[in-house]
Design an enzyme around this catalytic site. Structure first.
Site, mmCIF file in Angstrom:
data_model
loop_
_atom_site.group_PDB
_atom_site.id
_atom_site.type_symbol
_atom_site.label_atom_id
_atom_site.label_comp_id
_atom_site.label_asym_id
_atom_site.label_seq_id
_atom_site.Cartn_x
_atom_site.Cartn_y
_atom_site.Cartn_z
ATOM 1 N N HIS A 217 11.335 -49.039 36.872
ATOM 2 C CA HIS A 217 12.431 -48.335 37.540
ATOM 3 C C HIS A 217 12.087 -46.871 37.802
ATOM 4 O O HIS A 217 12.515 -46.299 38.802
ATOM 5 C CB HIS A 217 13.713 -48.436 36.710
ATOM 6 C CG HIS A 217 14.356 -49.786 36.778
ATOM 7 N ND1 HIS A 217 15.706 -49.967 36.916
ATOM 8 C CD2 HIS A 217 13.821 -51.032 36.734
ATOM 9 C CE1 HIS A 217 15.987 -51.264 36.950
ATOM 10 N NE2 HIS A 217 14.855 -51.932 36.836
ATOM 11 N N THR B 35 10.041 -68.937 26.272
ATOM 12 C CA THR B 35 9.103 -68.306 25.331
ATOM 13 C C THR B 35 9.110 -66.785 25.515
ATOM 14 O O THR B 35 8.086 -66.200 25.868
ATOM 15 C CB THR B 35 7.673 -68.839 25.550
ATOM 16 O OG1 THR B 35 7.335 -68.643 26.946
ATOM 17 C CG2 THR B 35 7.558 -70.294 25.197
HETATM 18 CA CA CA Z 1 7.158 -66.293 28.020
#
Ligand code: CA
Ligand code: CA
Length: 309
Positions: A65, A207
């Protein structure tokens, strides 16, 4: 052996020894090629906690950003730390919602060690990705001057923007479509908090503690079937499970003819995804900066925790 070769040997030896001796010893006996880099070991000691899941996402988001706030036409200084220096302005932009805490934390640390906000933001993101299993080592250049102006509003792509809008915006800042998709590998260890505020934080893949290809694979190949929280928020599309979140922009980029080939390649190759991410992160960290004024402190960046396979 020719005489000329013999006479060259001592020179090689001497220059090698000179190079070794020219390294500067910093705190705790650690060495760097450029003495100006020593301070970054002190910063490192303050931020290094090896918690990928907790720290990578906000630091990575802040680095993007801050850096993408650059346009040759509209203004903004890119990776200049403006998001910290002019936080009263930039934190008011909708796209920067939720960055208050990490902005405050990095401001405190930068002030403590006397480094610029632009350097601090990129260093923290660089170090943090190495704490994620599968995350690559990224180079780090220091020496960004302090920001002189706030970035204008509207330069940070939003999840509800079209692919055409997003590609035009990143191109204006100096990034290619491939850079954009490579940088989205950060969503492999990222979370949403402000698209659906009823279920923060929800990861973008199953994950979120591992920098792996699961995010690219699932977004491309596993159809969305349910809303994990409240339905149909702006910037959201259906997800394959209750425990992951899919952004409208990610779903669109995965299948758009301008970006789908990169997406597909990264979904198949951990090493290609990781190396492309490292390259594009280093490029992003220089947006709006004069690289001739910066110096290489990559030797402060620790080796990553390692691969996942
Ligand atoms: Ca991942
Ligand atoms: Ca900026």
């Amino acid at each position: 052996m020719k005489a000329s070769t013999l006479s060259a040997l001592p020179l090689v030896y001497v220059s090698t020894v000179a190079a070794a001796l020219s390294r500067t010893t910093c705190s705790k006996g650690r060495t760097v090629a450029n003495a100006a880099c020593c301070v970054w070991f002190n910063v490192l000691d303050d931020i290094q906690t090896n918690l990928c899941v907790v720290f990578f996402a906000p630091r990575s988001q802040l680095s993007f950003h801050d850096a993408i706030g650059y346009s040759p036409h509209l203004g903004g200084g890119g990776a200049d730390g403006s998001l910290i220096k002019f936080s009263t302005t930039e934190l008011g932009y909708d796209a920067n919602a939720g960055l208050e805490e990490i902005v405050d934390a990095e401001r405190t640390l930068a002030d403590k060690w006397g480094v610029s906000y632009g350097d601090m933001i990129q260093f923290a993101a660089t170090v943090s990705v190495g704490n994620c299993p599968g995350g690559p080592k990224i180079s780090f250049m220091a020496g960004r001057p302090n920001a002189t102006q706030a970035a204008p509003d509207g330069l940070v792509p939003e999840a509800f923007d079209s692919v055409t809008t997003i590609l035009a915006r990143v191109a204006d800042a100096g990034l290619t479509p491939k850079d954009l998709i490579a940088l989205l590998a950060s969503h492999s260890v990222g979370f949403q908090e402000h698209v659906d505020t009823t279920i923060p934080p929800t990861p973008f893949d199953p994950t979120p503690g591992v920098f792996d290809t699961s995010f690219f694979r699932r977004t491309m190949f596993v159809p969305g079937v349910i809303w994990p929280g409240s339905a149909n928020n702006k910037g959201e599309v259906k997800s394959p499970s209750m425990h992951e979140f899919r952004l409208q922009s990610d779903a669109a980029l995965a299948h758009d003819p301008r970006t789908t080939d990169y997406w597909f390649d990264f979904s198949l190759s951990q090493s290609l995804m990781a190396s492309s991410f490292a390259t594009s992160m280093a490029k992003m960290a220089l947006l709006g900066q004069k690289s001739k004024n910066l110096y290489d402190c990559s030797d402060v960046v620790p080796n990553p925790v390692g691969n996942i396979f």
